[in-house]
Design an enzyme around this catalytic site. Structure first.
Site, mmCIF file in Angstrom:
data_model
loop_
_atom_site.group_PDB
_atom_site.id
_atom_site.type_symbol
_atom_site.label_atom_id
_atom_site.label_comp_id
_atom_site.label_asym_id
_atom_site.label_seq_id
_atom_site.Cartn_x
_atom_site.Cartn_y
_atom_site.Cartn_z
ATOM 1 N N GLY A 1 2.641 -2.817 4.138
ATOM 2 C CA GLY A 1 3.507 -3.976 4.354
ATOM 3 C C GLY A 1 2.730 -5.226 4.686
ATOM 4 O O GLY A 1 1.554 -5.367 4.371
ATOM 5 N N GLU A 2 3.421 -6.151 5.350
ATOM 6 C CA GLU A 2 2.833 -7.420 5.775
ATOM 7 C C GLU A 2 3.432 -7.804 7.129
ATOM 8 O O GLU A 2 4.644 -7.719 7.315
ATOM 9 C CB GLU A 2 3.136 -8.557 4.782
ATOM 10 C CG GLU A 2 2.670 -8.317 3.358
ATOM 11 C CD GLU A 2 1.169 -8.462 3.170
ATOM 12 O OE1 GLU A 2 0.485 -8.880 4.140
ATOM 13 O OE2 GLU A 2 0.684 -8.144 2.071
ATOM 14 N N CYS B 1 0.827 -1.199 0.000
ATOM 15 C CA CYS B 1 0.000 0.000 0.000
ATOM 16 C C CYS B 1 0.866 1.255 0.000
ATOM 17 O O CYS B 1 2.087 1.189 0.001
ATOM 18 C CB CYS B 1 -0.893 0.016 1.241
ATOM 19 S SG CYS B 1 -1.874 -1.477 1.459
ATOM 20 N N LEU C 1 -3.494 -1.930 -1.986
ATOM 21 C CA LEU C 1 -3.344 -3.056 -2.892
ATOM 22 C C LEU C 1 -3.782 -4.275 -2.093
ATOM 23 O O LEU C 1 -3.101 -4.699 -1.167
ATOM 24 C CB LEU C 1 -1.891 -3.204 -3.358
ATOM 25 C CG LEU C 1 -1.578 -4.414 -4.247
ATOM 26 C CD1 LEU C 1 -2.349 -4.349 -5.554
ATOM 27 C CD2 LEU C 1 -0.073 -4.493 -4.532
ATOM 28 N N ILE D 1 13.832 -12.473 -16.875
ATOM 29 C CA ILE D 1 14.060 -11.727 -18.104
ATOM 30 C C ILE D 1 15.374 -12.183 -18.725
ATOM 31 O O ILE D 1 16.290 -12.617 -18.017
ATOM 32 C CB ILE D 1 14.065 -10.199 -17.886
ATOM 33 C CG1 ILE D 1 15.066 -9.793 -16.816
ATOM 34 C CG2 ILE D 1 12.681 -9.685 -17.553
ATOM 35 C CD1 ILE D 1 15.215 -8.300 -16.691
#
Length: 643
Positions: free
Chosen positions: A75-76, A2, A50, A290
């Site tokens: 965060g988490e 977020c 988010l 990538i």
């Protein structure tokens, strides 16, 4: 993941709703799913969400039962379920199933020491109306960002990104000259400075408290990497414990209500994370890589080996060799000068990952934890020589040799004796600073104008490392430079790069190798288990031999390199000359423009490789244009609009 913003009036005045909404809107990329604000007398909080956990019920700002405590959080908290059980047993009532609510109840129960209980990545701001206290904290390693500024009018502003603070017209936009000195030494501006006077980053492992009427700010440290040596164990015991710790860290970070995957570069660290994920989950792991058309930069074949071994759902995209269209985009992402060119491929791999998942695990932190950087090997070789001669003898002897020996940018490192001699003429911290500097002391002295050098009043960027070294918990040669990197390069460059590049695509990145319990444990291992006979990450690689191919574990490290030297002599030749020799840099008064032209001429003729300094200047010029626009006249430390 977020974005958070806030305004706190230390004098208790009315909050400008329009300003708060503008600040919040600048960070919509960090949280495209939802946005909300909360305003009460003297306080405004904003949040962009988010949605990852409790998608239906985890809206912010989030309150406790009686509405007296409110939090905005980015965060988490990975151990939130354990904390929910503990806090519920203590009488707290939970209304959601998200980790955010743990913060308000942990604050009620434990006050400022609540941060000791959190395992995760976080930056949050919490208002306790009963105590008239605003409490803010940043996670231990600096995975999540936190910017703040106390204005002359008594307003305290904070945000996840600097661009949100710039929405306030009263923010001081004069340049911090010492921050500029640091930028041209390191390629980024280390915590706690920003490019602007009076605006700061909260250091990792620190918290802030503010109350009504408070006119000064004093961040307080709540955690540091301990580097406390463990009791001697056999290598086999260490290997077994390491795998168990790594498995535990990865497993704890797999919680998600949205699609999840991992970056897979083909290096040891990301491959280790993927191996542990594949062991833990029943479903095929999503992996993203990538590729580069130039074999000298391409690691995709190694990533494919790991993807095949663990039957992952592997996604690969090739990045064009001339992928320099992001030059100006990077300035908008980072908000202040940032010169790590690997931000370009990092942006691209985040772009790829977002097509398939919303959360990814990365291997960042492995080099700092396990001594994986090549520069650690060189530093320890130099340290052996430093111990044989006192500085009083080394400084004149190797200083003279450094002056006499020719510059050999084209040669392999072991033939570039000039840099080695210059490093040996310094003490350990100065020597390490010399090895990590983009522009060394001599180059910066030539780059800056006499007026700007005078404004620094003798300040040099090495002081950043000196300050950390003076307070380091370890004086072991290898552990010390690891500690310095964790405090500076990891937070200021690596984690900043990944946070901005990922959030530009509304992608959450988790870093299991930076689980603080794992970091604490690894810091206590003997340095000989990390770097042994020029082999970095020794014990990590040994532990993973049953999990990864030898070709992945024991090959030369490549990293996300970008062919800057050829860009500046080829497709970007005129763009670079126009940018660096134009009015934007000249008008600042910061630079010796004749020296910039000399560097460009020597690089583009092929006589010298000045690609890193040129890129650093190009990013500074792009920052100026992005931040102040084309219609501004700049002078050193001051912005004046053209009438």
């Amino acid at each position: 993941m977020c974005g958070i913003v806030g305004i706190f009036d230390t004098r208790g005045g009315e909050i400008n709703r329009g300003l708060l909404e503008r600040m919040n809107q600048t960070q919509i990329h960090r949280g495209p799913n939802e946005g909300a604000i909360h305003i009460e007398p003297g306080l405004g909080l904003g949040h962009r969400r988010l949605s990852i956990m409790d998608v239906a019920g985890g809206q912010q700002p989030l309150f406790n039962e009686d509405g007296s405590v409110v939090v905005v959080f980015n965060g988490e908290i990975y151990n939130f379920q354990t904390l929910v059980a503990e806090l519920t047993a203590l009488g707290h009532q939970f209304r959601t199933h998200c980790d955010t609510e743990v913060i308000v109840h942990a604050w009620e129960q434990w006050g400022e020491r609540c941060v000791d209980r959190f395992n995760g990545m976080f930056a949050f701001s919490l208002w306790d109306r009963n105590r008239q206290t605003l409490f803010m904290a940043r996670d231990r390693l600096g995975i999540k960002p936190f910017y703040y500024s106390l204005l002359n009018n008594g307003l305290f502003l904070f945000s996840s990104e600097l661009k949100a603070l710039l929405a306030c017209s009263e923010l001081n936009r004069t340049f911090d000259h010492q921050a500029i000195e640091e930028y041209f030494a390191y390629g980024y501006i280390p915590e706690p400075r920003t490019i602007f006077n009076g605006t700061f980053k909260l250091k990792p492992g620190y918290f802030l408290k503010l109350t009504r009427g408070q006119t000064t700010i004093q961040p307080q440290q709540y955690w540091d990497v301990p580097f406390v040596r463990q009791e001697i164990q056999s290598e086999q015991e260490v290997e077994e414990t390491l795998i168990a710790q790594l498995r535990k860290s990865v497993n704890s970070q797999l919680m998600s209500e949205v699609p999840l995957g991992a970056f897979l570069s083909g290096g040891v660290d990301s491959s280790a994370v993927v191996a542990m994920m594949a062991e833990t989950t029943n479903q095929p792991t999503n992996t993203c890589s990538i590729a580069f058309p130039d074999p000298a930069f391409d690691e995709s074949a190694y990533a494919q080996q790991v993807a095949t071994r663990y039957s992952t759902r592997h996604f690969v995209e090739q990045v064009a060799q001339d992928d320099f269209e992001l030059v100006d985009r990077l300035a908008a992402l980072y908000d202040e000068p940032f010169a790590d060119s690997s931000a370009i491929p990092t942006y691209r791999v985040c772009e790829l990952a977002k097509k398939h998942v919303t959360v990814v695990l990365s291997g960042d932190g492995g080099d700092e934890n396990f001594a994986g950087y090549r520069r650690y090997r060189w530093h320890m070789m130099e340290e052996k020589l430093r111990t044989k001669l006192p500085l009083g003898l080394r400084r004149p002897l190797f200083g003279m040799l450094g002056q006499l020996y020719p510059k050999a940018d084209w040669a392999p490192r072991f033939l570039r004796a000039k840099a080695t001699f210059e490093s040996l003429a310094r003490d350990s911290v100065e020597g390490y600073f010399h090895s990590v500097s983009i522009l060394g002391d001599e180059l910066r002295a030539q780059l800056f104008s006499p007026a700007f050098r005078s404004s620094l009043q003798g300040y040099q960027a090495v002081e950043v490392l000196r300050d950390y070294a003076a307070n380091s918990p370890t004086q072991d040669g290898l552990s010390l430079v690891q500690y310095l990197d964790i405090k500076t390069y990891l937070a200021g460059d690596i984690l900043t790069k990944v946070d901005r590049a990922s959030m530009a695509h509304s992608l959450e990145v988790r870093v299991p190798l930076l689980d603080h319990e794992l970091v604490e444990w690894v810091s206590g291992l003997s340095p000989s288990l990390k770097l042994r006979q020029q082999e970095g990450k020794y014990i990590l690689k040994k532990s993973l031999e049953a999990y990864l191919p030898q070709t992945v574990l024991y090959r030369n490290k490549m990293g996300f390199a970008v062919p800057l030297a050829s860009w500046f002599r080829g497709p970007l030749r005129e763009r670079v000359r126009a940018g660096l020799l134009g009015n934007t840099l000249a008008d600042t008064g910061i630079f010796n423009m004749a020296f910039i032209k000399q560097m460009l001429d020597q690089h583009q003729s092929g006589r010298r490789d000045f690609s890193a300094p040129i890129w650093t200047l190009l990013m500074f010029e792009s920052f100026l244009r992005n931040t102040f626009g084309q219609d501004s006249e700049l002078s050193a430390g001051h912005l004046r609009k053209v009438a």
